[in-house]
Write a protein that holds these residues in place. Sequence first.
Motif, mmCIF file in Angstrom:
data_model
loop_
_atom_site.group_PDB
_atom_site.id
_atom_site.type_symbol
_atom_site.label_atom_id
_atom_site.label_comp_id
_atom_site.label_asym_id
_atom_site.label_seq_id
_atom_site.Cartn_x
_atom_site.Cartn_y
_atom_site.Cartn_z
ATOM 1 N N LYS A 84 20.934 17.587 -16.900
ATOM 2 C CA LYS A 84 20.455 17.924 -18.239
ATOM 3 C C LYS A 84 20.603 19.422 -18.481
ATOM 4 O O LYS A 84 20.406 20.223 -17.568
ATOM 5 C CB LYS A 84 18.984 17.527 -18.408
ATOM 6 N N HIS A 85 20.950 19.787 -19.708
ATOM 7 C CA HIS A 85 20.921 21.181 -20.174
ATOM 8 C C HIS A 85 21.875 22.090 -19.410
ATOM 9 O O HIS A 85 21.568 23.263 -19.181
ATOM 10 C CB HIS A 85 19.499 21.750 -20.089
ATOM 11 N N LEU A 86 23.021 21.595 -19.014
ATOM 12 C CA LEU A 86 24.001 22.436 -18.327
ATOM 13 C C LEU A 86 25.343 22.330 -19.032
ATOM 14 O O LEU A 86 25.968 21.260 -19.037
ATOM 15 C CB LEU A 86 24.142 22.029 -16.860
ATOM 16 N N ASN A 87 25.777 23.450 -19.632
ATOM 17 C CA ASN A 87 27.036 23.484 -20.373
ATOM 18 C C ASN A 87 27.083 22.294 -21.336
ATOM 19 O O ASN A 87 26.125 22.026 -22.051
ATOM 20 C CB ASN A 87 28.220 23.483 -19.412
ATOM 21 N N ARG A 88 28.194 21.571 -21.313
ATOM 22 C CA ARG A 88 28.293 20.363 -22.141
ATOM 23 C C ARG A 88 28.506 19.134 -21.259
ATOM 24 O O ARG A 88 29.112 18.150 -21.680
ATOM 25 C CB ARG A 88 29.438 20.505 -23.144
ATOM 26 N N LEU A 89 27.971 19.178 -20.041
ATOM 27 C CA LEU A 89 28.102 18.031 -19.143
ATOM 28 C C LEU A 89 27.364 16.828 -19.723
ATOM 29 O O LEU A 89 26.246 16.952 -20.217
ATOM 30 C CB LEU A 89 27.532 18.362 -17.760
ATOM 31 N N ALA A 90 28.000 15.679 -19.640
ATOM 32 C CA ALA A 90 27.359 14.448 -20.101
ATOM 33 C C ALA A 90 26.099 14.196 -19.279
ATOM 34 O O ALA A 90 26.102 14.335 -18.049
ATOM 35 C CB ALA A 90 28.337 13.282 -19.970
ATOM 36 N N GLU A 91 25.029 13.822 -19.948
ATOM 37 C CA GLU A 91 23.730 13.719 -19.279
ATOM 38 C C GLU A 91 23.513 12.399 -18.548
ATOM 39 O O GLU A 91 22.594 12.292 -17.743
ATOM 40 C CB GLU A 91 22.603 13.942 -20.289
ATOM 41 N N GLU A 92 24.304 11.406 -18.796
ATOM 42 C CA GLU A 92 24.055 10.092 -18.192
ATOM 43 C C GLU A 92 25.121 9.713 -17.175
ATOM 44 O O GLU A 92 25.488 8.544 -17.062
ATOM 45 C CB GLU A 92 23.963 9.022 -19.296
ATOM 46 N N GLN A 93 25.609 10.698 -16.420
ATOM 47 C CA GLN A 93 26.603 10.361 -15.407
ATOM 48 C C GLN A 93 26.187 10.941 -14.059
ATOM 49 O O GLN A 93 25.413 11.890 -13.976
ATOM 50 C CB GLN A 93 27.981 10.883 -15.796
ATOM 51 N N GLN A 94 26.711 10.337 -13.011
ATOM 52 C CA GLN A 94 26.409 10.759 -11.648
ATOM 53 C C GLN A 94 27.707 10.999 -10.897
ATOM 54 O O GLN A 94 28.626 10.182 -10.963
ATOM 55 C CB GLN A 94 25.582 9.678 -10.930
ATOM 56 N N GLY A 107 40.448 16.869 -12.999
ATOM 57 C CA GLY A 107 40.358 16.685 -14.435
ATOM 58 C C GLY A 107 40.901 17.904 -15.158
ATOM 59 O O GLY A 107 41.173 18.940 -14.554
ATOM 60 N N ASP A 108 41.059 17.796 -16.469
ATOM 61 C CA ASP A 108 41.580 18.896 -17.269
ATOM 62 C C ASP A 108 40.602 20.069 -17.282
ATOM 63 O O ASP A 108 39.408 19.922 -16.973
ATOM 64 C CB ASP A 108 41.826 18.437 -18.715
ATOM 65 N N ASN A 109 41.104 21.241 -17.645
ATOM 66 C CA ASN A 109 40.235 22.393 -17.837
ATOM 67 C C ASN A 109 39.161 22.060 -18.869
ATOM 68 O O ASN A 109 39.433 21.453 -19.910
ATOM 69 C CB ASN A 109 41.037 23.607 -18.314
ATOM 70 N N GLY A 110 37.932 22.463 -18.568
ATOM 71 C CA GLY A 110 36.837 22.209 -19.485
ATOM 72 C C GLY A 110 36.235 20.826 -19.374
ATOM 73 O O GLY A 110 35.378 20.465 -20.184
ATOM 74 N N SER A 111 36.651 20.043 -18.378
ATOM 75 C CA SER A 111 36.139 18.678 -18.274
ATOM 76 C C SER A 111 34.875 18.579 -17.433
ATOM 77 O O SER A 111 34.279 17.509 -17.347
ATOM 78 C CB SER A 111 37.217 17.752 -17.687
ATOM 79 N N GLY A 112 34.451 19.678 -16.796
ATOM 80 C CA GLY A 112 33.162 19.657 -16.109
ATOM 81 C C GLY A 112 33.187 19.938 -14.621
ATOM 82 O O GLY A 112 32.127 19.996 -13.993
ATOM 83 N N LYS A 113 34.354 20.134 -14.035
ATOM 84 C CA LYS A 113 34.427 20.353 -12.579
ATOM 85 C C LYS A 113 33.640 21.588 -12.153
ATOM 86 O O LYS A 113 32.864 21.547 -11.207
ATOM 87 C CB LYS A 113 35.885 20.491 -12.138
ATOM 88 N N SER A 114 33.858 22.686 -12.857
ATOM 89 C CA SER A 114 33.202 23.939 -12.484
ATOM 90 C C SER A 114 31.694 23.857 -12.642
ATOM 91 O O SER A 114 30.944 24.480 -11.879
ATOM 92 C CB SER A 114 33.749 25.096 -13.319
ATOM 93 N N GLY A 115 31.231 23.102 -13.617
ATOM 94 C CA GLY A 115 29.787 22.938 -13.813
ATOM 95 C C GLY A 115 29.127 22.326 -12.601
ATOM 96 O O GLY A 115 28.070 22.780 -12.150
ATOM 97 N N THR A 128 28.107 33.386 -2.983
ATOM 98 C CA THR A 128 28.038 33.705 -4.407
ATOM 99 C C THR A 128 27.471 32.513 -5.152
ATOM 100 O O THR A 128 27.614 31.372 -4.720
ATOM 101 C CB THR A 128 29.429 34.035 -4.978
ATOM 102 N N ALA A 129 26.816 32.779 -6.252
ATOM 103 C CA ALA A 129 26.292 31.709 -7.100
ATOM 104 C C ALA A 129 26.337 32.175 -8.543
ATOM 105 O O ALA A 129 26.073 33.344 -8.842
ATOM 106 C CB ALA A 129 24.872 31.339 -6.696
ATOM 107 N N ASP A 130 26.703 31.272 -9.431
ATOM 108 C CA ASP A 130 26.812 31.598 -10.843
ATOM 109 C C ASP A 130 25.588 31.100 -11.600
ATOM 110 O O ASP A 130 24.923 30.142 -11.193
ATOM 111 C CB ASP A 130 28.072 30.941 -11.442
ATOM 112 N N ASP A 131 25.292 31.747 -12.707
ATOM 113 C CA ASP A 131 24.196 31.298 -13.558
ATOM 114 C C ASP A 131 24.517 29.927 -14.146
ATOM 115 O O ASP A 131 25.670 29.634 -14.475
ATOM 116 C CB ASP A 131 23.962 32.290 -14.692
ATOM 117 N N LEU A 132 23.491 29.098 -14.263
ATOM 118 C CA LEU A 132 23.644 27.798 -14.913
ATOM 119 C C LEU A 132 23.249 27.953 -16.374
ATOM 120 O O LEU A 132 22.085 28.188 -16.691
ATOM 121 C CB LEU A 132 22.759 26.755 -14.216
#
Length: 229
Positions: A84-94, A107-115, A128-132
């Motif tokens: 929940k509440h992270l970038n535009r990741l779908a909320e109902e997937q695992q 997956g394509d760029n912007g599809s959620g891998k980096s998230g 290293t760690a990035d902000d969520l």
Amino acid sequence: MAEVGLLEWADKQPDWIRDALRRHAARPGFNLEQEDKAGVTARVRHVGGFTADLPECSPLSAEHLRANSSNEPRAVLCSLGPVKHLNRLAEEQQLRFATDGITIIYGDNGSGKSGYCRIAKKLCRSLTADDLLGNVFEIGTKPPAEVLVRFLEEGATEPTPITWKDGTLPPRQLHGSPFSTPRTLASTSISKTVSVFCPQPSRFSKAMDVTAPSSKPTSGKKSKRSKRT
């Protein structure tokens, strides 16, 4: 051996760096308290010539590393999500991971891998760690990211589920091991379209020739022996 190499490297650093390393090693989850941040800042200011008085520095030692390395059982990450509440990741997937092999996320760029990589780096100890961040297309204050994480502790037969919220300490079972050791999750980005998750980082080389872009995030197994929990 990794501990010895770290100490040998630390012994060659200036006192203020050795002091900062000691502060990180002594804190649960390697998260500095405000007092530690102020202490590091004071020593950096002295090195930069902004203050005259030299604060006392306590160097990193083997005892500090042993105190934060756990005698507790280690764990392997089994899945992330729902999120929940992270970038535009779908909320109902695992997103599920192999516990004894390599899982490839493509997956394509912007599809959620980096998230998902950012979540993993927050949960497991990483250099290293990035902000969520929340969804930039939504107006208003963004609540902290939240994720259901499942991990399999050493000796356990069933995964443990925990809901983790960004800004709180990660589960100690996952955060007690370095991000790059065989006992915990490791991650690397091979290209713009591929990420690899593996409980055994030494196996990364077996997957370096894999590039299979897709229109949406997909998880696949590299080894037939891989299993998911």
